[in-house]
Motif scaffolding. Structure first.
Motif, mmCIF file in Angstrom:
data_model
loop_
_atom_site.group_PDB
_atom_site.id
_atom_site.type_symbol
_atom_site.label_atom_id
_atom_site.label_comp_id
_atom_site.label_asym_id
_atom_site.label_seq_id
_atom_site.Cartn_x
_atom_site.Cartn_y
_atom_site.Cartn_z
ATOM 1 N N GLU A 468 0.825 -1.208 0.000
ATOM 2 C CA GLU A 468 0.000 0.000 0.000
ATOM 3 C C GLU A 468 0.862 1.263 0.000
ATOM 4 O OE1 GLU A 468 -3.551 0.069 2.574
ATOM 5 O OE2 GLU A 468 -3.030 -2.005 3.100
ATOM 6 N N GLY A 469 2.185 1.106 -0.157
ATOM 7 C CA GLY A 469 3.041 2.268 -0.323
ATOM 8 C C GLY A 469 3.585 2.891 0.938
ATOM 9 N N HIS A 470 3.751 2.104 2.009
ATOM 10 C CA HIS A 470 4.235 2.655 3.273
ATOM 11 C C HIS A 470 5.660 2.245 3.639
ATOM 12 C CE1 HIS A 470 0.373 4.187 5.187
ATOM 13 N NE2 HIS A 470 -0.057 3.569 4.106
ATOM 14 N N ARG A 471 6.070 1.034 3.273
ATOM 15 C CA ARG A 471 7.244 0.435 3.892
ATOM 16 C C ARG A 471 8.519 1.250 3.693
ATOM 17 N NH1 ARG A 471 8.998 -2.467 8.176
ATOM 18 N NH2 ARG A 471 10.740 -3.825 7.629
ATOM 19 N N PHE A 472 8.821 1.675 2.473
ATOM 20 C CA PHE A 472 10.035 2.466 2.253
ATOM 21 C C PHE A 472 10.001 3.737 3.090
ATOM 22 C CE2 PHE A 472 12.038 6.034 -0.006
ATOM 23 C CZ PHE A 472 13.365 5.608 -0.020
ATOM 24 N N PHE A 473 8.869 4.403 3.112
ATOM 25 C CA PHE A 473 8.773 5.651 3.865
ATOM 26 C C PHE A 473 8.909 5.412 5.363
ATOM 27 C CE2 PHE A 473 6.369 6.962 -0.033
ATOM 28 C CZ PHE A 473 7.260 7.948 -0.451
ATOM 29 N N ASP A 474 8.389 4.295 5.855
ATOM 30 C CA ASP A 474 8.541 3.991 7.283
ATOM 31 C C ASP A 474 10.004 3.748 7.639
ATOM 32 O OD1 ASP A 474 5.909 4.303 8.081
ATOM 33 O OD2 ASP A 474 5.390 2.185 7.840
ATOM 34 N N LEU A 475 10.704 2.949 6.838
ATOM 35 C CA LEU A 475 12.118 2.699 7.111
ATOM 36 C C LEU A 475 12.924 3.989 7.004
ATOM 37 C CD1 LEU A 475 12.572 -0.652 5.140
ATOM 38 C CD2 LEU A 475 12.474 -0.375 7.631
ATOM 39 N N LYS A 476 12.597 4.819 6.019
ATOM 40 C CA LYS A 476 13.334 6.065 5.810
ATOM 41 C C LYS A 476 13.127 7.039 6.962
ATOM 42 C CE LYS A 476 13.488 9.899 2.457
ATOM 43 N NZ LYS A 476 12.577 10.861 3.094
ATOM 44 N N ARG A 477 11.885 7.215 7.413
ATOM 45 C CA ARG A 477 11.640 8.181 8.490
ATOM 46 C C ARG A 477 12.245 7.715 9.814
ATOM 47 N NH1 ARG A 477 7.543 6.614 11.881
ATOM 48 N NH2 ARG A 477 6.156 4.986 11.108
ATOM 49 N N LEU A 478 12.464 6.405 9.947
ATOM 50 C CA LEU A 478 13.076 5.848 11.149
ATOM 51 C C LEU A 478 14.597 5.783 11.038
ATOM 52 C CD1 LEU A 478 10.507 2.977 11.761
ATOM 53 C CD2 LEU A 478 10.802 5.025 13.183
ATOM 54 N N GLY A 479 15.126 6.146 9.862
ATOM 55 C CA GLY A 479 16.572 6.147 9.674
ATOM 56 C C GLY A 479 17.174 4.758 9.645
ATOM 57 N N ARG A 480 16.416 3.775 9.184
ATOM 58 C CA ARG A 480 16.876 2.381 9.212
ATOM 59 C C ARG A 480 17.442 1.953 7.856
ATOM 60 N NH1 ARG A 480 12.345 -1.014 12.741
ATOM 61 N NH2 ARG A 480 12.431 0.330 14.606
ATOM 62 N N ASP A 481 18.452 1.089 7.915
ATOM 63 C CA ASP A 481 18.955 0.466 6.702
ATOM 64 C C ASP A 481 17.852 -0.399 6.090
ATOM 65 O OD1 ASP A 481 21.369 1.588 7.389
ATOM 66 O OD2 ASP A 481 22.270 -0.292 8.096
ATOM 67 N N ILE A 482 17.914 -0.588 4.767
ATOM 68 C CA ILE A 482 16.963 -1.456 4.090
ATOM 69 C C ILE A 482 17.669 -2.784 3.845
ATOM 70 C CG2 ILE A 482 15.533 -1.775 2.042
ATOM 71 C CD1 ILE A 482 15.342 1.262 1.827
ATOM 72 N N VAL A 483 17.338 -3.756 4.677
ATOM 73 C CA VAL A 483 18.001 -5.055 4.631
ATOM 74 C C VAL A 483 17.267 -5.934 3.635
ATOM 75 C CG1 VAL A 483 18.715 -7.066 5.981
ATOM 76 C CG2 VAL A 483 18.681 -4.787 7.041
ATOM 77 N N LYS A 484 17.959 -6.268 2.548
ATOM 78 C CA LYS A 484 17.296 -6.999 1.481
ATOM 79 C C LYS A 484 18.328 -7.743 0.653
ATOM 80 C CE LYS A 484 15.606 -4.233 -1.748
ATOM 81 N NZ LYS A 484 14.959 -3.069 -2.387
ATOM 82 N N SER A 485 17.827 -8.599 -0.222
ATOM 83 C CA SER A 485 18.652 -9.278 -1.208
ATOM 84 C C SER A 485 18.491 -8.562 -2.550
ATOM 85 C CB SER A 485 18.205 -10.745 -1.321
ATOM 86 O OG SER A 485 18.944 -11.421 -2.311
#
Length: 517
Positions: A468-485
């Motif tokens: 629904e378009g939230h996850r990237f923005f949530d990680l970004k506003r929290l200053g978190r790395d995006i852990v992915k493959s």
């Protein structure tokens, strides 16, 4: 080649370059649908209403809520992986340079339309005269829409409050609050980027003004309402780490519309309705002429399925599917090969089991019509009666409970109240897990505190708003790395932010691009 002044003047001429260097683009010789010529447009009720309708229509672009504002935050984050069936989302999923949001122009065109309408309304001289109620309704909708545009711009193109990397921080986005009508206007306005704080200040002001002017939410959440303004301000305040305001406005919406939160028994059917019963604000696609089509609609982007449960008919491409990490959080267990590796993404893919979380019922094995089958989301299935035609929820009531829970559980929050945060978490889980009350999780949740409590709330946000378009923005506003493959994207990487459009930079010497571009 002749410049189409009508088109340009009914859209924002943010930069002189936008009116001159691009004037020979053939595509710009076509008037935007539902647009009106500013020379005559804003002198009647009908044309003011048409102008407002035109702003809502701009949100339907594939670069905005027609696709990118929903799909790209999944691809850029750890929620979605590209299947490479059509080549779409591959670069975004791999976080390649310049594979990011490109909605700058769409939003500034909308902002200029809004500014022109807001300037015209006080001077509208018609018979019968414009009433205070009419004026308030028009202005409230326009201020809500301007706030949404600026919020989406600043959270996309700039660092969020409290997370900026000082050596890479180039500020917010330009604030334009007066309409551009002529080439001369455009030449005189070459704005620099306003500070992030100033952009948020304007968004707050617009939403508070809209709240005071708009009526209560009805059965048509595609039109801005008091609760939509309150709900958006709760979200904006959460991004701004203004937890007291986030709680205040989430409280307001929950007090009047908290009952819209669907139970576990009604959740799936809510997504099969044309209008989601939980929606506080939706972007509505109501006629087939608005169909984005088989290449870029949300349905084709997320699934090959045409009808839930039917794998015999192939529709879209299913270009973006859930990652294994998201499937795990959803409580979906996949079958394993003889060597123990997941078979996800093969023709023999199968779901071995599901948890009692009803949200995972919106994830199914897709068809093999486009190649190997994957687990796909079915949140968008042509609910308006035609394939690739779906209303898009922008604000749902569940967000208010999770916003409040986060505000109440964040360390250092002035409204820190972990007991109250656990109640909101409990409310969400009771309405999403069929056996929550009798589960061991319900007991464990009562013991959550500190970072563990906050992490569980963020995890529930991931599950609740997946695709629904939230996850990237949530990680970004929290200053978190995006852990992915295949590779983690550190928060410090410049690719967290997109580049500003080249045409804007070329035409405006006062604009500074984001670091790395």
């Amino acid at each position: 080649m002749k410049m189409n002044i009508k088109y340009k003047l009914s859209s924002i001429a943010l930069l002189a370059a936008a009116l001159t260097f691009s004037s020979c683009e053939k595509a710009l010789e076509v008037d935007p649908r539902q647009s009106v010529d500013i020379a005559t447009a804003l002198n009647s009720r009908e044309n003011v209403n048409a102008a407002i309708t035109g702003v809502y229509s701009r949100l339907k672009s594939a670069r905005v809520y027609g696709r990118d504002m929903i799909a790209l935050p999944e691809a850029l984050s750890d929620n979605g992986r590209a299947t490479n069936r059509s080549g779409r989302f591959v670069n975004e999923s791999n976080n390649q340079p310049n594979a990011h949001f490109i909605h700058w122009q769409n939003y500034y065109y909308a902002i200029n339309d809004i500014n022109l309408a807001l300037e015209a309304i006080p001077n509208l001289n018609v018979t019968p005269a414009v009433t205070d109620a009419e004026k308030a309704t028009w202005e409230g909708q326009l201020q809500f829409l301007r706030a949404l545009c600026y919020f989406d711009l600043v959270r996309s193109y700039a660092y969020d409050p409290g997370t900026a990397i000082s050596s890479q921080d180039k500020g917010g986005v330009p604030l334009l609050l007066n309409g551009v009508k002529t080439l001369e206007d455009a030449v005189l306005r070459l704005p620099a980027r306003s500070s992030v704080a100033d952009v948020y200040k304007q968004v707050y002001a617009d939403l508070q003004a809209a709240e005071a002017k708009l009526g209560n939410l009805t059965t048509t959440p595609s039109i801005a309402s008091k609760q939509a303004a309150q709900g958006l301000l709760a979200r904006v305040a959460l991004y701004n780490k203004d937890y007291a305001t986030a709680k205040e406005y989430a409280d307001k919406v929950i007090a009047t519309h908290g009952s819209r939160l669907l139970t576990a028994g009604g959740y799936v059917n809510g997504w099969r309705n044309r209008v989601n019963p939980e929606s506080l604000f939706e972007v509505a696609f109501t006629i087939n002429a608005e169909n984005i089509g088989v290449n870029e609609s949300l349905q084709t982007s997320f699934t090959t399925i045409v009808i839930a449960g039917n794998r015999s008919q192939t529709g879209g491409f299913g270009d973006l599917v859930p990652t294994e990490a998201l499937l795990t959080d959803l409580g979906i267990v996949m079958t394993k090969t003889a060597t123990g590796a997941s078979t996800s993404g093969t023709a023999a893919v199968a779901i071995a089991s599901r948890s009692t979380d009803v949200r995972n019922l919106l994830y199914e094995i897709g068809t093999a019509g486009r190649g190997a089958a994957f687990v796909e989301t079915t949140k968008f299935l042509g609910k308006n009666g035609s394939i690739n035609l779906d209303n898009v929820p922008v604000l749902r009531i569940s967000d208010m409970f999770l916003i409040r829970a986060e505000a109440l559980s964040t360390p250092g929050s002035p409204v820190l109240d972990e007991a109250a945060a656990r109640l909101d978490l409990k409310k969400i889980k009771e309405n999403r897990y069929t056996d929550y009350g009798a589960s061991t999780a319900a007991v464990s949740d009562l013991l959550l505190s500190g970072q563990d409590l906050l992490n569980e709330i963020i995890r529930q946000r991931r599950i609740e708003f997946a695709f629904e378009g939230h996850r990237f923005f949530d990680l970004k506003r929290l200053g978190r790395d995006i852990v992915k493959s295949p590779a983690t994207l550190p928060f410090s990487d410049y690719k967290i932010l997109p580049s500003l459009p080249v045409r804007e930079l070329d035409g405006n010497p006062n604009l500074v691009n984001n670091t790395g571009y």
